[in-house]
Design an enzyme around this catalytic site. Structure first.
Site, PDB file in Angstrom:
ATOM      1  N   ASP A  33      10.817 100.446  11.247  1.00 15.63           N
ATOM      2  CA  ASP A  33       9.703  99.500  11.355  1.00 15.63           C
ATOM      3  C   ASP A  33       9.886  98.337  10.376  1.00 15.63           C
ATOM      4  O   ASP A  33      10.553  98.476   9.355  1.00 15.63           O
ATOM      5  CB  ASP A  33       8.393 100.249  11.061  1.00 15.63           C
ATOM      6  CG  ASP A  33       7.188  99.497  11.598  1.00 15.63           C
ATOM      7  OD1 ASP A  33       7.366  98.520  12.353  1.00 15.63           O
ATOM      8  OD2 ASP A  33       6.058  99.887  11.246  1.00 15.63           O
ATOM      9  N   ASN A  40       6.161 100.579  23.525  1.00 19.82           N
ATOM     10  CA  ASN A  40       6.694  99.237  23.247  1.00 19.82           C
ATOM     11  C   ASN A  40       6.736  98.336  24.482  1.00 19.82           C
ATOM     12  O   ASN A  40       6.881  97.118  24.354  1.00 19.82           O
ATOM     13  CB  ASN A  40       8.097  99.312  22.617  1.00 19.82           C
ATOM     14  CG  ASN A  40       8.079  99.722  21.161  1.00 19.82           C
ATOM     15  OD1 ASN A  40       9.031 100.315  20.652  1.00 19.82           O
ATOM     16  ND2 ASN A  40       6.997  99.412  20.449  1.00 19.82           N
TER      17      ASN A  40
HETATM   18  C1  FPP Z   1       9.722  97.917  14.865  1.00 25.55           C
HETATM   19  O1  FPP Z   1       9.587  96.737  14.106  1.00 25.55           O
HETATM   20  C2  FPP Z   1      10.985  97.892  15.560  1.00 25.55           C
HETATM   21  C3  FPP Z   1      11.138  98.014  16.911  1.00 25.55           C
HETATM   22  C4  FPP Z   1      10.007  98.212  17.842  1.00 25.55           C
HETATM   23  C5  FPP Z   1      12.453  97.906  17.533  1.00 25.55           C
HETATM   24  C6  FPP Z   1      13.578  98.546  16.800  1.00 25.55           C
HETATM   25  C7  FPP Z   1      14.830  98.094  17.428  1.00 25.55           C
HETATM   26  C8  FPP Z   1      15.952  97.768  16.783  1.00 25.55           C
HETATM   27  C9  FPP Z   1      16.148  97.894  15.327  1.00 25.55           C
HETATM   28  C10 FPP Z   1      17.121  97.229  17.574  1.00 25.55           C
HETATM   29  C11 FPP Z   1      17.799  98.318  18.341  1.00 25.55           C
HETATM   30  C12 FPP Z   1      19.040  97.786  18.884  1.00 25.55           C
HETATM   31  C13 FPP Z   1      20.092  98.511  19.290  1.00 25.55           C
HETATM   32  C14 FPP Z   1      21.364  97.829  19.594  1.00 25.55           C
HETATM   33  C15 FPP Z   1      19.990  99.972  19.436  1.00 25.55           C
HETATM   34  P1  FPP Z   1       8.397  95.731  14.421  1.00 25.55           P
HETATM   35  O2  FPP Z   1       8.887  94.679  15.307  1.00 25.55           O
HETATM   36  O3  FPP Z   1       7.229  96.481  14.969  1.00 25.55           O
HETATM   37  O4  FPP Z   1       8.096  95.195  13.004  1.00 25.55           O
HETATM   38  P2  FPP Z   1       6.686  94.617  12.485  1.00 25.55           P
HETATM   39  O5  FPP Z   1       5.762  95.793  12.385  1.00 25.55           O
HETATM   40  O6  FPP Z   1       7.050  94.047  11.167  1.00 25.55           O
HETATM   41  O7  FPP Z   1       6.235  93.588  13.479  1.00 25.55           O
END
Ligand code: FPP
Length: 254
Positions: free
Chosen positions: A21, A69
């Site tokens: 996250d 998501n």
């Molecule tokens: C949460 O951060 C993250 C996700 C929902 C996506 C995680 C995906 C990746 C790290 C990329 C995966 C890629 C590959 C190639 C497997 P957020 O966006 O919710 O963060 P925030 O809470 O700060 O908005």
């Protein structure tokens, strides 16, 4: 597959599950787009495989896309899917070099074709590797996984009486057998980056006895030292699996 209880005295978690996250917040703080945050987050994938392997962790699960998501803006979803389709193929040679095996959890049939193709190729090309498993959780939801197992169990009987008997005698072990995955170890350590303290439908079954660890570090900034700290914290905990502290320490009767 051994149970987590067999691992009571092990100081290194066999299976570490990570809720990656904070990509968005990391990007915002740098004046970058959310997608750039995800891109930097995806780069940590390669690192975490190496760090986990070096720490002698056997499996590392990464929550890359949850069943919830899909509620995100369409553009962000498309960006995440494109990242998978473009970045995963680049990781394959490195995974082969590091003897890492990729596994997938979740219903990837709903993912765009290019992302599915990249995933299937990564799984196929690394299937005989043995040093560490990287379990990408995509379109994954812990509740959905349990519901699917119940449906599978239900469908496995033609006879009404046999079905009623199976339900009357249902145990966690028999239901687990219907999850269709015998290569996944129980989660020992569940890490969430980015400061929130939630499980968010991740590994609900496997994390029944997991130690939980929360860190404020946003995922793109996560380092080997952060993982080492989480593992050291895990090593300092007493895992009791329902027993008393005295039993675990061997100073009271089993
Ligand atoms: C949460 O951060 C993250 C996700 C929902 C996506 C995680 C995906 C990746 C790290 C990329 C995966 C890629 C590959 C190639 C497997 P957020 O966006 O919710 O963060 P925030 O809470 O700060 O908005």
């Amino acid at each position: 597959m051994s149970s987590s209880e067999d691992q009571t005295n092990q100081r290194v978690p066999q299976h570490v599950a990570i809720i990656m996250d904070g990509n968005g917040r990391w990007a915002k703080a740098q004046g970058l787009s959310r997608l750039e945050g995800h891109r930097q987050g995806a780069k940590r994938l390669r690192d975490v495989i190496r760090w986990a392997r070096d720490a002698e962790v056997k499996q590392v699960s990464l929550y890359a896309f949850s069943t919830e998501n899909w509620k995100r803006p369409k553009l962000e979803i498309a960006g995440l899917m494109t990242l998978m389709a473009t970045m995963l193929p680049l990781e394959i040679p490195k995974m082969i070099e590091e003897n890492a095996r990729m596994l997938v959890l979740g219903d990837i049939s709903k993912l765009p074709w290019l992302a599915r193709k990249a995933l299937n190729r990564a799984v196929e090309s690394t299937k005989n590797n043995t040093s560490v498993d990287v379990i990408l959780c995509l379109n994954y939801g812990g509740q959905q996984e349990i519901v699917e197992a119940v449906k599978h169990l239900f469908a496995s009987f033609d006879d009404e009486k046999e079905r009623a008997e199976a339900f009357a005698n249902l145990t966690p072990e028999t239901l687990y057998a219907h999850m269709g995955r015998d290569d996944i170890l129980p989660v020992d350590l569940l890490i969430r980056t980015g400061g929130e303290k939630r499980i968010s439908n991740f590994h609900l079954w496997d994390a029944a006895y997991a130690e939980l660890y929360f860190t404020d570090t946003n995922w793109p900034a996560y380092s080997e030292n952060d993982l080492k700290e989480a593992i050291a914290d895990y090593a300092s905990r007493e895992r009791r699996f329902g027993k008393t502290s005295e039993q675990v320490q061997g100073i009271a009767d089993e």
